[in-house]
Design a protein around this motif. Structure first.
Motif, PDB file in Angstrom:
ATOM      1  N   VAL A   1      -1.516   1.853  -0.357  1.00 37.29           N
ATOM      2  CA  VAL A   1      -1.184   2.613   0.846  1.00 37.29           C
ATOM      3  C   VAL A   1      -0.641   1.683   1.925  1.00 37.29           C
ATOM      4  CG1 VAL A   1      -2.098   4.061   2.716  1.00 37.29           C
ATOM      5  CG2 VAL A   1      -2.857   4.425   0.360  1.00 37.29           C
ATOM      6  N   GLY A   2      -1.245   0.518   2.058  1.00 37.00           N
ATOM      7  CA  GLY A   2      -0.781  -0.451   3.046  1.00 37.00           C
ATOM      8  C   GLY A   2       0.652  -0.881   2.780  1.00 37.00           C
ATOM      9  N   LEU A   3       1.023  -0.997   1.503  1.00 35.41           N
ATOM     10  CA  LEU A   3       2.390  -1.370   1.151  1.00 35.41           C
ATOM     11  C   LEU A   3       3.360  -0.249   1.498  1.00 35.41           C
ATOM     12  CD1 LEU A   3       4.453  -3.247  -0.036  1.00 35.41           C
ATOM     13  CD2 LEU A   3       3.692  -2.595  -2.336  1.00 35.41           C
TER      14      LEU A   3
ATOM     15  N   SER B   1      -0.335  10.234  -2.630  1.00 34.33           N
ATOM     16  CA  SER B   1      -1.475   9.329  -2.647  1.00 34.33           C
ATOM     17  C   SER B   1      -2.664   9.939  -1.905  1.00 34.33           C
ATOM     18  CB  SER B   1      -1.093   7.994  -2.018  1.00 34.33           C
ATOM     19  OG  SER B   1      -2.188   7.108  -2.012  1.00 34.33           O
ATOM     20  N   ALA B   2      -2.391  10.532  -0.752  1.00 32.45           N
ATOM     21  CA  ALA B   2      -3.466  11.146   0.032  1.00 32.45           C
ATOM     22  C   ALA B   2      -4.085  12.310  -0.731  1.00 32.45           C
ATOM     23  CB  ALA B   2      -2.924  11.619   1.377  1.00 32.45           C
TER      24      ALA B   2
ATOM     25  N   THR C   1      -9.177   5.404   4.120  1.00 38.19           N
ATOM     26  CA  THR C   1      -8.951   6.430   5.131  1.00 38.19           C
ATOM     27  C   THR C   1      -8.310   5.828   6.365  1.00 38.19           C
ATOM     28  OG1 THR C   1     -10.895   7.652   4.334  1.00 38.19           O
ATOM     29  CG2 THR C   1     -10.034   8.254   6.502  1.00 38.19           C
ATOM     30  N   GLN C   2      -8.740   4.627   6.741  1.00 34.96           N
ATOM     31  CA  GLN C   2      -8.156   3.952   7.897  1.00 34.96           C
ATOM     32  C   GLN C   2      -6.688   3.633   7.656  1.00 34.96           C
ATOM     33  OE1 GLN C   2      -9.444   3.459  10.976  1.00 34.96           O
ATOM     34  NE2 GLN C   2      -7.328   2.855  11.406  1.00 34.96           N
TER      35      GLN C   2
ATOM     36  N   ALA D   1       1.522  17.232   6.758  1.00 30.61           N
ATOM     37  CA  ALA D   1       0.746  17.318   5.520  1.00 30.61           C
ATOM     38  C   ALA D   1      -0.448  16.363   5.553  1.00 30.61           C
ATOM     39  CB  ALA D   1       1.638  17.000   4.322  1.00 30.61           C
ATOM     40  N   LEU D   2      -0.219  15.139   6.017  1.00 28.69           N
ATOM     41  CA  LEU D   2      -1.295  14.152   6.042  1.00 28.69           C
ATOM     42  C   LEU D   2      -2.358  14.542   7.078  1.00 28.69           C
ATOM     43  CD1 LEU D   2      -2.400  11.521   4.959  1.00 28.69           C
ATOM     44  CD2 LEU D   2      -0.987  10.277   6.616  1.00 28.69           C
ATOM     45  N   SER D   3      -1.937  15.094   8.197  1.00 30.99           N
ATOM     46  CA  SER D   3      -2.898  15.527   9.222  1.00 30.99           C
ATOM     47  C   SER D   3      -3.840  16.582   8.652  1.00 30.99           C
ATOM     48  CB  SER D   3      -2.153  16.105  10.435  1.00 30.99           C
ATOM     49  OG  SER D   3      -1.402  15.111  11.078  1.00 30.99           O
TER      50      SER D   3
END
Length: 202
Positions: free
Chosen positions: A114-116, A140-141, A164-165, A195-197
């Motif tokens: 996710v960081g990438l 991914s989420a 999550t962060q 969508a992520l929210s």
């Protein structure tokens, strides 16, 4: 005389010629693995590595192309991601090769990447890469945060809090992208943000 006993450093042209000869004709798995290892061990420069991989992707031989895709998958980064996305956008290949590209891109949905994806969205200047990264981020989420379509991120085990962060950081990046860049990036960012929210329940 000068230099006696010192190893002669192989020139970039010689390295390029050696690897293209081994990888563009009839590459063997062990040779491909050595090529990847030499890059990871910094025995090959980034420019040489991607130049050779680019030539593999331009090959007319499907098995050479697949090995080139494997080289990109083995070295996940913004540049490898952009190569995969560009190859997907610009080439009409066999179902086998298209499946390999999809599989390698889907590997970016693993939660430790996710960081990438965040870095790609924040730093990339390639529109297709940014848009693809937003889509993979949502996948991914959905895979790593949503549980049976009901469980929220706050209900996940403690070991997932770090991930999550990362997704919370994604929201900040998406908010910025939604207010800058071209319309394609803005639309993708707005859609991903909404969508992520919902998944995060923020």
């Amino acid at each position: 005389f000068l230099g006696r006993g010192q190893p002669i450093k192989e020139s970039d042209n010689a390295i390029l010629e050696r690897w293209t000869r081994q990888l563009l004709n009839n590459p063997r798995p062990e040779v491909v693995n050595t090529f990847i290892d030499e890059y990871l061990e910094k025995k090959l420069t980034e420019e040489l590595y991607y130049k050779i991989v680019g030539e593999m992707l331009d090959s007319r031989q499907n098995h050479v192309i697949v090995y080139g895709l494997l080289c990109l998958a083995a070295t996940p980064s913004e540049r490898s991601f952009t190569y995969l996305v560009s190859f997907q956008q610009e080439n009409s290949r066999t179902q086998w090769i298209n499946g390999e590209v999809d599989r390698h891109l889907e590997s970016y949905t693993q939660r430790y990447r996710v960081g990438l994806l965040n870095d790609i969205m924040r730093k990339s200047t390639n529109t297709d890469s940014i848009v693809k990264a937003t889509k993979l981020l949502i996948s991914s989420a959905q895979i790593n945060l949503a549980r049976q379509g009901r469980q929220t991120a706050q209900q996940l085990p403690d070991q997932n809090l770090a991930y999550t962060q990362n997704f919370n950081n994604s929201l900040k990046i998406l908010a910025l992208l939604g207010n800058q860049g071209d319309s394609q990036v803005q639309d993708a960012a707005h859609s991903a943000y909404d969508a992520l929210s919902k998944i995060l329940k923020t």
